[in-house]
Design a protein around this motif. Sequence first.
Motif, PDB file in Angstrom:
ATOM      1  N   LYS A  69     -10.889   4.338 -65.747  1.00  0.00           N
ATOM      2  CA  LYS A  69     -11.173   2.930 -66.028  1.00  0.00           C
ATOM      3  C   LYS A  69     -10.654   2.078 -64.879  1.00  0.00           C
ATOM      4  N   PRO A  70     -11.520   1.247 -64.269  1.00  0.00           N
ATOM      5  CA  PRO A  70     -11.087   0.481 -63.100  1.00  0.00           C
ATOM      6  C   PRO A  70     -10.029  -0.557 -63.432  1.00  0.00           C
ATOM      7  N   LYS A  71      -9.117  -0.743 -62.483  1.00  0.00           N
ATOM      8  CA  LYS A  71      -8.117  -1.795 -62.580  1.00  0.00           C
ATOM      9  C   LYS A  71      -8.615  -3.024 -61.826  1.00  0.00           C
ATOM     10  N   ARG A  72      -7.874  -4.087 -61.917  1.00  0.00           N
ATOM     11  CA  ARG A  72      -8.260  -5.319 -61.235  1.00  0.00           C
ATOM     12  C   ARG A  72      -8.301  -5.099 -59.724  1.00  0.00           C
ATOM     13  N   PHE A  73      -9.356  -5.604 -59.086  1.00  0.00           N
ATOM     14  CA  PHE A  73      -9.473  -5.536 -57.636  1.00  0.00           C
ATOM     15  C   PHE A  73      -8.713  -6.700 -57.008  1.00  0.00           C
ATOM     16  N   SER A  74      -7.872  -6.381 -56.032  1.00  0.00           N
ATOM     17  CA  SER A  74      -7.149  -7.406 -55.292  1.00  0.00           C
ATOM     18  C   SER A  74      -7.937  -7.805 -54.044  1.00  0.00           C
ATOM     19  N   GLU A  75      -7.989  -9.086 -53.770  1.00  0.00           N
ATOM     20  CA  GLU A  75      -8.822  -9.597 -52.680  1.00  0.00           C
ATOM     21  C   GLU A  75      -8.171  -9.505 -51.306  1.00  0.00           C
ATOM     22  N   ASN A  76      -6.853  -9.569 -51.226  1.00  0.00           N
ATOM     23  CA  ASN A  76      -6.192  -9.862 -49.957  1.00  0.00           C
ATOM     24  C   ASN A  76      -6.526  -8.885 -48.830  1.00  0.00           C
ATOM     25  N   GLY A  77      -6.413  -7.588 -49.112  1.00  0.00           N
ATOM     26  CA  GLY A  77      -6.670  -6.607 -48.060  1.00  0.00           C
ATOM     27  C   GLY A  77      -8.112  -6.630 -47.595  1.00  0.00           C
ATOM     28  N   VAL A  78      -9.046  -6.723 -48.534  1.00  0.00           N
ATOM     29  CA  VAL A  78     -10.467  -6.780 -48.179  1.00  0.00           C
ATOM     30  C   VAL A  78     -10.747  -8.033 -47.355  1.00  0.00           C
ATOM     31  N   LYS A  79     -10.146  -9.131 -47.765  1.00  0.00           N
ATOM     32  CA  LYS A  79     -10.356 -10.400 -47.045  1.00  0.00           C
ATOM     33  C   LYS A  79      -9.858 -10.309 -45.608  1.00  0.00           C
ATOM     34  N   MET A  80      -8.717  -9.666 -45.412  1.00  0.00           N
ATOM     35  CA  MET A  80      -8.168  -9.525 -44.068  1.00  0.00           C
ATOM     36  C   MET A  80      -9.067  -8.651 -43.204  1.00  0.00           C
ATOM     37  N   LEU A  81      -9.567  -7.569 -43.756  1.00  0.00           N
ATOM     38  CA  LEU A  81     -10.476  -6.705 -42.998  1.00  0.00           C
ATOM     39  C   LEU A  81     -11.741  -7.460 -42.597  1.00  0.00           C
ATOM     40  N   CYS A  82     -12.305  -8.205 -43.532  1.00  0.00           N
ATOM     41  CA  CYS A  82     -13.538  -8.948 -43.246  1.00  0.00           C
ATOM     42  C   CYS A  82     -13.305 -10.049 -42.216  1.00  0.00           C
ATOM     43  N   LYS A  83     -12.144 -10.686 -42.282  1.00  0.00           N
ATOM     44  CA  LYS A  83     -11.842 -11.777 -41.354  1.00  0.00           C
ATOM     45  C   LYS A  83     -11.716 -11.286 -39.926  1.00  0.00           C
ATOM     46  N   PHE A  84     -11.083 -10.130 -39.734  1.00  0.00           N
ATOM     47  CA  PHE A  84     -10.815  -9.654 -38.378  1.00  0.00           C
ATOM     48  C   PHE A  84     -11.791  -8.562 -37.922  1.00  0.00           C
ATOM     49  N   ALA A  85     -12.757  -8.209 -38.771  1.00  0.00           N
ATOM     50  CA  ALA A  85     -13.860  -7.331 -38.361  1.00  0.00           C
ATOM     51  C   ALA A  85     -15.160  -7.959 -38.868  1.00  0.00           C
ATOM     52  N   PRO A  86     -15.475  -9.174 -38.388  1.00  0.00           N
ATOM     53  CA  PRO A  86     -16.592  -9.935 -38.958  1.00  0.00           C
ATOM     54  C   PRO A  86     -17.966  -9.333 -38.703  1.00  0.00           C
ATOM     55  N   ASN A  87     -18.070  -8.422 -37.749  1.00  0.00           N
ATOM     56  CA  ASN A  87     -19.354  -7.785 -37.477  1.00  0.00           C
ATOM     57  C   ASN A  87     -19.507  -6.448 -38.191  1.00  0.00           C
ATOM     58  N   ALA A  88     -18.552  -6.114 -39.065  1.00  0.00           N
ATOM     59  CA  ALA A  88     -18.615  -4.845 -39.790  1.00  0.00           C
ATOM     60  C   ALA A  88     -19.617  -4.920 -40.933  1.00  0.00           C
ATOM     61  N   LEU A  89     -20.144  -3.751 -41.297  1.00  0.00           N
ATOM     62  CA  LEU A  89     -20.898  -3.605 -42.538  1.00  0.00           C
ATOM     63  C   LEU A  89     -19.901  -3.260 -43.651  1.00  0.00           C
ATOM     64  N   VAL A  90     -20.038  -3.913 -44.788  1.00  0.00           N
ATOM     65  CA  VAL A  90     -19.194  -3.589 -45.942  1.00  0.00           C
ATOM     66  C   VAL A  90     -19.994  -2.695 -46.888  1.00  0.00           C
ATOM     67  N   VAL A  91     -19.429  -1.542 -47.214  1.00  0.00           N
ATOM     68  CA  VAL A  91     -20.118  -0.570 -48.066  1.00  0.00           C
ATOM     69  C   VAL A  91     -19.280  -0.315 -49.317  1.00  0.00           C
ATOM     70  N   PRO A  92     -19.744  -0.763 -50.489  1.00  0.00           N
ATOM     71  CA  PRO A  92     -19.045  -0.434 -51.735  1.00  0.00           C
ATOM     72  C   PRO A  92     -19.216   1.053 -52.057  1.00  0.00           C
ATOM     73  N   LEU A  93     -18.141   1.695 -52.470  1.00  0.00           N
ATOM     74  CA  LEU A  93     -18.176   3.107 -52.853  1.00  0.00           C
ATOM     75  C   LEU A  93     -17.707   3.251 -54.291  1.00  0.00           C
ATOM     76  N   THR A  94     -18.451   4.034 -55.073  1.00  0.00           N
ATOM     77  CA  THR A  94     -18.018   4.354 -56.430  1.00  0.00           C
ATOM     78  C   THR A  94     -17.694   5.832 -56.522  1.00  0.00           C
ATOM     79  N   ILE A  95     -16.480   6.117 -56.962  1.00  0.00           N
ATOM     80  CA  ILE A  95     -16.032   7.494 -57.165  1.00  0.00           C
ATOM     81  C   ILE A  95     -15.934   7.750 -58.661  1.00  0.00           C
ATOM     82  N   ASN A  96     -16.518   8.838 -59.097  1.00  0.00           N
ATOM     83  CA  ASN A  96     -16.462   9.199 -60.515  1.00  0.00           C
ATOM     84  C   ASN A  96     -15.839  10.575 -60.708  1.00  0.00           C
TER      85      ASN A  96
END
Length: 243
Positions: A166-193
């Motif tokens: 069961k997923p827990k709450r997603f925290s924004e801070n780390g993702v936000k930092m990655l997106c801010k300093f790698a603005p030309n990156a592709l973001v790929v959501p991954l689901t592990i089951n």
Amino acid sequence: MQKIISYPLSVVFVILLLFVLIIFQGLQWLAFNLFGYQAHKKVVDSMVWWIMACTRILGTTYTFIQETKLPIDRPIIFVANHQSMFDIPVIIWYFKQNHPKFVSKKELGKGIPSVSYNLKHGGSVLIDRNDGKQALTVIRGLAQYITKNNRAAVIFPEGTRSKTGKPKRFSENGVKMLCKFAPNALVVPLTINNSWKLFKYGKFPLGLGAKISLHAHQPLEIKDYNFEELFSKIESAVVNEIK
């Protein structure tokens, strides 16, 4: 009955896994110190194949779904749910062409054969979860690293593993930092089951017959969204496929 059967199989698995980790500790050291990054990476790719092969003793199977083939000439940010330590070799193996590097807790950086060595020398970063400033600083460094080298960062925004899937709450801070300093990156959501099922009895014995799947969703361009909208799309994509 399954739990009873799992005891002898788990003993065999642990022995083989320790053998693999100890052997590849030495191989990693030789590759990294004598031949550099590319040789070290090949050794790590081989190691995770063997780790996954060891889990076959437990009846574990793997399924990989990729909605879009990813480029290797630009940085990638993988954002995934987190169910067990075996999420990491699965991601490394299936995305080996993208050179995935992990945001991991600092405790994993010492004392674990092969795993700690790779985290410390393979390009991943270790964060102190009790020191937010340190964590964001090293994540910024990882974003700059993947931008410079066209590699991939992997972050688990839940922060810790889900023991039931069961997923827990997603925290924004780390993702936000990655997106801010790698603005030309592709973001790929991954689901592990189902990787959590390897530990459904706790640390020992291990669960049998886990059908682990990795689903790579459609990549998202950072520039196409404000961060709140981007983060919402990432979390929805990941969580909606958790079974």
